[in-house]
Design a protein around this motif. Structure first.
Motif, mmCIF file in Angstrom:
data_model
loop_
_atom_site.group_PDB
_atom_site.id
_atom_site.type_symbol
_atom_site.label_atom_id
_atom_site.label_comp_id
_atom_site.label_asym_id
_atom_site.label_seq_id
_atom_site.Cartn_x
_atom_site.Cartn_y
_atom_site.Cartn_z
ATOM 1 N N ALA A 106 21.440 -50.330 -53.717
ATOM 2 C CA ALA A 106 22.606 -51.200 -54.345
ATOM 3 C C ALA A 106 23.419 -51.820 -53.086
ATOM 4 C CB ALA A 106 23.786 -50.309 -54.700
ATOM 5 N N GLU A 158 22.132 -55.261 -52.674
ATOM 6 C CA GLU A 158 22.236 -56.171 -53.873
ATOM 7 C C GLU A 158 20.863 -56.059 -54.891
ATOM 8 O OE1 GLU A 158 23.881 -59.846 -53.032
ATOM 9 O OE2 GLU A 158 25.698 -58.772 -52.078
ATOM 10 N N TYR A 218 20.296 -54.659 -57.462
ATOM 11 C CA TYR A 218 20.794 -53.832 -58.430
ATOM 12 C C TYR A 218 19.983 -53.131 -59.701
ATOM 13 C CZ TYR A 218 25.035 -55.872 -56.311
ATOM 14 O OH TYR A 218 25.704 -56.248 -55.324
ATOM 15 N N GLU A 219 19.244 -53.979 -59.981
ATOM 16 C CA GLU A 219 18.255 -53.239 -61.270
ATOM 17 C C GLU A 219 17.589 -51.683 -60.602
ATOM 18 O OE1 GLU A 219 14.764 -54.761 -64.509
ATOM 19 O OE2 GLU A 219 15.688 -56.169 -63.199
ATOM 20 N N THR A 261 19.914 -49.077 -60.268
ATOM 21 C CA THR A 261 20.472 -48.448 -61.597
ATOM 22 C C THR A 261 19.493 -47.520 -62.024
ATOM 23 O OG1 THR A 261 21.735 -50.628 -62.075
ATOM 24 C CG2 THR A 261 21.181 -49.097 -63.695
ATOM 25 N N ASN A 296 28.613 -44.579 -59.377
ATOM 26 C CA ASN A 296 27.744 -45.563 -58.953
ATOM 27 C C ASN A 296 27.152 -46.350 -60.301
ATOM 28 O OD1 ASN A 296 27.244 -46.164 -55.764
ATOM 29 N ND2 ASN A 296 27.490 -44.223 -56.276
ATOM 30 N N ALA A 352 28.014 -50.350 -61.172
ATOM 31 C CA ALA A 352 26.994 -51.292 -61.780
ATOM 32 C C ALA A 352 27.397 -51.936 -62.912
ATOM 33 C CB ALA A 352 25.686 -50.630 -61.847
ATOM 34 N N VAL A 369 28.340 -55.482 -62.140
ATOM 35 C CA VAL A 369 27.102 -56.243 -62.149
ATOM 36 C C VAL A 369 26.685 -56.563 -63.766
ATOM 37 C CG1 VAL A 369 24.593 -56.097 -61.437
ATOM 38 C CG2 VAL A 369 26.102 -55.087 -59.896
#
Length: 221
Positions: free
Chosen positions: A147, A150, A152-153, A156, A175, A179, A183
């Motif tokens: 995270a 960056e 992010y996917e 997550t 968290n 996201a 995001v």
């Protein structure tokens, strides 16, 4: 009975004087065996005699420069002293000389996290999770590192896996809330995750702040 085994049992039971006695006898019986020196160092570490512990770990390395456990123990000692660069160097040597546990990769990754080199931490934390998929803390730290970079996917996915394995992991819910709010622009889902974090940990200030942000978005005035 093996003196090293007796010493380890005593150490695990918190009987440090007995452990020192057994490891001392093991060294006397076989002064060229690095294992007893490593074990003795572990007792000294446990009682806070760090300088003496370092000497014993170094003695083990003198006897066997490929003694991966000695490097690992040194790494832990330096890590606990917040000497993260020194710790990283020791963990790297432990891996180089054959130690392949999820712990050593996790600790090396966390050294780089503390050294603000999160991108370098990622492959080590990933390897830690690969070696022990049930290690929830390693997976959570891996997700955090992703995270912060960056990614992010994938981050997550890791947080989702954390809450599958530990349904009371408030920080993972928080968290996920971050996201989905920041995001993915899904405040409804973020609201659920922040709420869940607060249900688990009512004093989770960041989750509470997240909920306030969503409330302001609903009612700007």
């Amino acid at each position: 009975m093996d003196k090293n085994k007796l010493g380890i049992e005593s150490l695990q039971a918190g009987k440090y004087e007995d452990a020192i006695k057994y490891f001392s006898e093991a060294i006397d019986e076989n002064p060229k065996d690095p294992v007893a020196y490593i074990n003795f160092g572990n007792v000294l570490t446990a009682v806070g005699e760090n300088d003496r512990a370092i000497n014993f770990y170094n003695k083990a390395i003198e006897l066997d420069e490929k003694a991966s456990s000695a490097y690992y123990c040194l790494g832990n000692l330096f890590f606990n002293l917040s000497q993260f660069s020194e710790a990283a160097g020791q963990f790297e040597k432990a891996i180089r000389f054959g130690l392949q546990t999820n712990d050593v990769y996790y600790m090396l990754g966390m050294c780089f996290v503390h050294l603000d080199n999160v991108r370098l931490a990622i492959p080590y934390l990933q390897r830690s999770v690969e070696l022990e998929e049930e290690d929830v803390e390693a997976r959570f730290q891996y997700g955090l590192a992703l995270a912060k970079c960056e990614i992010y996917e994938e981050a997550t996915k890791q947080f989702q896996e954390v809450i599958k394995k530990d349904s009371n992991h408030a920080d993972a819910y928080y968290n996920l809330g971050v996201a989905y709010l920041g995001v993915y622009d899904k405040p409804e889902l973020a609201f659920e995750y922040f709420t869940k974090a607060l249900d688990i940990q009512p004093d989770h200030m960041l989750a509470g702040y997240g909920l306030k942000m969503i409330e302001k978005m609903k009612d700007p005035e």
